[in-house]
Design a protein around this motif. Structure first.
Motif, short mmCIF file in Angstrom:
data_model
loop_
_atom_site.label_atom_id
_atom_site.label_comp_id
_atom_site.label_asym_id
_atom_site.label_seq_id
_atom_site.Cartn_x
_atom_site.Cartn_y
_atom_site.Cartn_z
N ALA A 47 0.83 -1.20 0.00
CA ALA A 47 0.00 0.00 0.00
C ALA A 47 0.87 1.25 0.00
N HIS A 199 1.49 -0.90 -6.36
CA HIS A 199 0.40 -1.08 -5.39
C HIS A 199 -0.77 -1.81 -6.05
N SER A 200 -0.59 -2.25 -7.30
CA SER A 200 -1.64 -2.93 -8.05
C SER A 200 -1.46 -4.44 -8.00
N ILE A 201 -2.44 -5.14 -7.45
CA ILE A 201 -2.39 -6.60 -7.40
C ILE A 201 -2.38 -7.17 -8.81
N GLN A 202 -3.23 -6.64 -9.67
CA GLN A 202 -3.30 -7.12 -11.06
C GLN A 202 -1.94 -7.01 -11.73
N VAL A 213 4.71 -9.39 -0.69
CA VAL A 213 3.76 -8.44 -0.12
C VAL A 213 4.42 -7.75 1.07
N ALA A 248 -5.09 -13.40 -6.55
CA ALA A 248 -5.39 -11.99 -6.24
C ALA A 248 -6.04 -11.87 -4.86
N ALA A 249 -6.95 -12.80 -4.54
CA ALA A 249 -7.61 -12.76 -3.24
C ALA A 249 -6.62 -13.00 -2.11
N HIS A 252 -4.54 -9.88 -1.72
CA HIS A 252 -5.37 -8.83 -1.11
C HIS A 252 -5.50 -9.05 0.38
N ASP A 253 -5.75 -10.30 0.79
CA ASP A 253 -5.89 -10.60 2.22
C ASP A 253 -4.60 -10.27 2.97
N LEU A 255 -2.45 -7.98 2.11
CA LEU A 255 -2.30 -6.53 2.12
C LEU A 255 -3.16 -5.88 3.21
N VAL A 256 -4.40 -6.35 3.34
CA VAL A 256 -5.31 -5.68 4.27
C VAL A 256 -5.25 -6.27 5.68
#
Length: 269
Positions: A47, A199-202, A213, A248-249, A252-253, A255-256
């Protein structure tokens, strides 16, 4: 900087970076262990404000780390050329130079002859799709074209390692996808060692062999994942694969989340 093809291209142990803000000490990142193989494409995903740009600058030897050890190994490129080059988010072309002269600048600076400069610049202009704009000036180019110039200029110096700090972050989505595909093609042709901050997962999944990460500040590697897609890749089609959504999921998990559950998975990044 060691110049050899043995071991890893980049190897960091316990890396940390602190800096003073007034009377306070702020840690940008801490406890970073990472290894990047020769010819590997690694994305550092994090991030905004998590220290990923500072980490890249330390790896590129643009800033000094304050903790740990760092070894960067690159093949001797000869002619005094640097072992690494960096592409930044902001366009960095010299406005008073043509595209051709911008790309040739690094070679000129280390004394490469004019004939070799011309041959190499012609090759790179074709590689990045700017042959028709060789004599244009930066103000005549779109944002995507300016970043193509930046990539070509970094490649021109002949360095083995290429550091890229969110180079497509300021571009519109369509241009960004097109440049991702260009970078995939360029990496397949050159097999440079690339460390790419985003900062882009894609973007991380589409481009990299492996994604690291980085947690929020102080940044720590909380997850290291191999990208399961073969090469060559198509940046436009990859998102349709169900495995893309699963990875991607997971990213994302990481990252957050707070990263505690996955920290052990990234300890040997």
């Amino acid at each position: 900087m060691a110049r050899t093809t043995s071991g890893y291209a980049i190897e960091g142990t316990g890396l940390g970076k602190s800096f003073a803000v007034g009377r306070r000490e702020v840690k940008a990142f801490a406890g970073i262990d990472l290894r990047v193989g020769h010819g590997e494409f690694v994305a550092i995903l994090g991030a905004s404000g998590g220290g990923k740009t500072t980490l890249l600058r330390v790896l590129a030897r643009l800033e000094e780390h304050t903790e740990g050890q760092l070894v960067v190994r690159a093949a001797d490129t000869g002619s005094g050329r640097p072992p690494s080059a960096t592409v930044f988010q902001e366009p960095s072309a010299f406005p008073w130079m043509s595209v051709r002269r911008n790309i040739a600048y690094g070679m000129w600076a280390v004394g490469v002859g004019r004939a070799e400069q011309r041959r190499e610049v012609d090759r790179l202009l074709e590689m990045v799709g700017l042959s028709a704009f060789a004599d244009a000036y930066p103000h005549e180019l779109s944002g995507g074209m300016k970043q193509r110039v930046a990539v070509a200029r970094a490649l021109a110096v002949g360095s083995e390692i290429l550091f890229m700090d969110e180079p497509f972050g300021l571009l519109d989505e369509q241009t960004r996808l097109a440049l991702q595909q260009d970078l995939i093609r360029i990496w397949e042709q050159t097999r440079k060692t690339i460390v790419f901050v985003t900062h882009s997962i894609q973007e991380a999944i589409v481009l990299a062999d492996r994604v690291l990460v980085l947690s929020s500040r102080p940044g720590r590697i909380v997850l290291s994942r191999e990208v399961p897609f073969g090469r060559p890749r198509n940046a436009f089609d990859l998102g349709r694969d169900p495995a893309f959504a699963e990875l991607a999921a997971e990213l994302h998990d990481a990252l957050v989340g707070d990263g505690h559950d996955s920290a052990k998975q990234g300890s040997d990044a």
